[in-house]
Every structure is written in C-alpha cells, then in structure tokens.
Design an enzyme around this catalytic site. Structure first.
Site: not given
Length: 305
Positions: A32, A54-55, A84
């Site tokens: 990130n 990304c999880h 995000h």
C-alpha cells in the site's frame, strides 16, 4: 502521500530488474497505497503484467450470507471502485435470480449496528444506497466530511491493536499462516494462470481500460476478473452509480499528481498532490508537514527537490 513517496522508488527498482531480466513475468503487488503504487508502475513500465491484490473484498463472503440468511453458494455479487474505496455494486440470489440488494439495504443496518468502525459505513449505505466493502478506517481517508460521522473509537481501537501486533515479535509461522488464508488469492491466481482455469477472482487492481466507464481510463481500478493462461482480465462493470463515481473522482487528481511527484522528484508537485486532496483543509499545515517529512526522512525522500 508520504507513504507513496517512500515506498514507490524501491518498488520501481524491483520492476526495473523485472523488465530487464524477466519481462514476461506476472508482477503481483500487495503493498500500500495500492492504487498509487500500481498507477506509478503502469506509467513507468506500461508493458509489465501487473496485478494488485487486497483482501478487503473478503468482507463480502464473510457478511452477505448472514445478512441475507442464505448460503454463500446461493449468492452472486460484484464489487468495484478503487482500492480501500470500493462498494458492493450488485448481489443476486442464484436460485431465483432475484435482486438481493433491497434485502441488503433493509437488513444491513441492524446486522452492523454493534460492529466497530461503521459510522461512515452506514452513512454511505443510507445516503448513497451502496454497501462499502471496507470500514471507516479506510473509507474515511478519502472523504472530506468523514471526520464528522466516522466511528472514532472503533478506528482508535483498531489502530492500538494493530500497532501492538506490529511491534511484537511475530513468529514466522503466524505470518505464513496468514498468507495461506483463503483471502490472500495469490496462489489461486498463480494456479489459474498455469492451468488456464478461467475462474473468477472477486477483486484485482489493474488499469481501467474500459472496465469502469465513468472513471479515467488509465486509472488503476479494483474490479472482479477472470484468470486464464494469458493472465488476469478485468470484468467490465459499465458506469458506476453517479454518487459513488463522484466520491471516487475526488481521488483521481491525487493519484495522478502523486505519480508525477514520484517520477519527477518535484516538491512542487508533491505539495499539489496534498492540496488537491479533499481531506486537506490548510495550505499552511500541508506545506509545513511536507517540509517536515522531507527533512526527517531525507534518507528516503532526498530525491524530492
């Protein structure tokens, strides 16, 4: 921004080696700030086969079956946006083909009411009609009015927990166990490329290139994708709802100027990247903070002049 200025140059050095030694390799980024890193790589090395993972999307398989009171196997859904900063766009019951979003909008408020970091989360659901796939601590980074509605205690509690976890001596076995969990999709993607699986991944970060109509086409977006022997291929989502697209557009210039600041080493452009960010409300504080960071971290940020 400061995280980007520090971490992107060494990542570009790795990508430079890859482009020289193994230019056909698939490059998978977990670092990130995901969107800014991937956009910089794509601008400098446009031919690299880059995927960002990304999880956060794992929240949907975790929560949707409970909200909708049906097995995950009976649900089909799509999410998209920016890393995000992404929302659930569509969800359906497989057995009936019925749109399940009305049930999500009706039941989600009660389901999430006692969970932390959900103040802004619920405002987005109530005001814009779409369910974020992450919590206030991420979503709130990008919205200028978030401070008024976020769950401050939930965010601080998460920060304290995460800081303590990072500072302890974490055994390698715990780290390896985390990486093996289902939501870290790197192994299934590697297997999918090797076996020409044509399976669907819920979320990857790749260049837009027509995947989301009402965002810039060279932006790095987070979308579902199909994996085959040729790599990862984003699934076209069309146009995002106008309100959601409007929120995401607040980050377009920020990403663009961050990339330019890194690639040119320009302090002037770095300051502009701060000043176009909707959560920055003071030119004086922005400039003083930038200069302080450049001084304190000159070892890493000396290239910014």
């Amino acid at each position: 921004l400061f995280h980007s200025l520090r971490i992107i140059p060494p990542i570009l050095e790795i990508c430079d080696d890859i482009s020289t030694i193994c230019p056909d390799a698939h490059v998978i980024n977990f670092s990130n700030p995901m969107s800014r890193i991937c956009l910089t790589i794509k601008r400098k090395y446009p031919d690299l086969r880059l995927i960002g993972l990304c999880h956060e999307v794992a929240s949907l398989p975790m929560h949707l079956p409970h909200i909708l009171e049906t097995p995950l196997s009976n649900l089909s859904f799509k999410a998209g946006g920016l890393n995000h900063f992404s929302v659930l766009l569509e969800v359906r019951y497989k057995d009936t083909g019925k749109d399940a979003y009305p049930d999500v909008r009706e039941r989600a408020p009660k389901y999430f009411e006692n969970m932390p970091e959900r103040g802004l989360f619920m405002e987005i659901l109530n005001r814009f009609g779409y369910l974020p796939i992450t919590t206030d601590s991420h979503f709130g980074e990008y919205i200028q009015w978030a401070h008024e509605v976020v769950d401050h205690k939930g965010i601080l509690d998460f920060y304290s927990m995460y800081k303590a976890w990072c500072l302890e001596q974490v055994p390698l076995s715990r780290i390896e166990g985390t990486l093996e969990e289902e939501y870290w999709r790197v192994v299934p993607i590697m297997e999918g490329i090797l076996t020409d699986s044509h399976h669907e991944e819920l979320a990857v970060n790749i260049s837009n290139d027509g995947l989301i109509d009402n965002l810039p086409q060279d932006l790095v977006v987070e979308v579902p994708a199909i994996v085959d022997k040729d790599g990862v291929h984003g699934i076209k989502l069309g146009a995002l709802p106008k309100g959601i697209a409007g929120l995401l557009y607040n980050q377009v210039a920020v990403h663009d100027l961050t990339v330019e600041a890194v690639l040119t080493g320009s302090r002037e452009i770095a300051l502009q990247a701060l000043l176009v960010d909707p959560v920055v409300d003071s030119v004086k504080a922005a400039e003083e903070t930038l200069d302080t960071i450049l001084k304190l971290q000159s070892r890493y940020l000396g290239y910014i002049k």
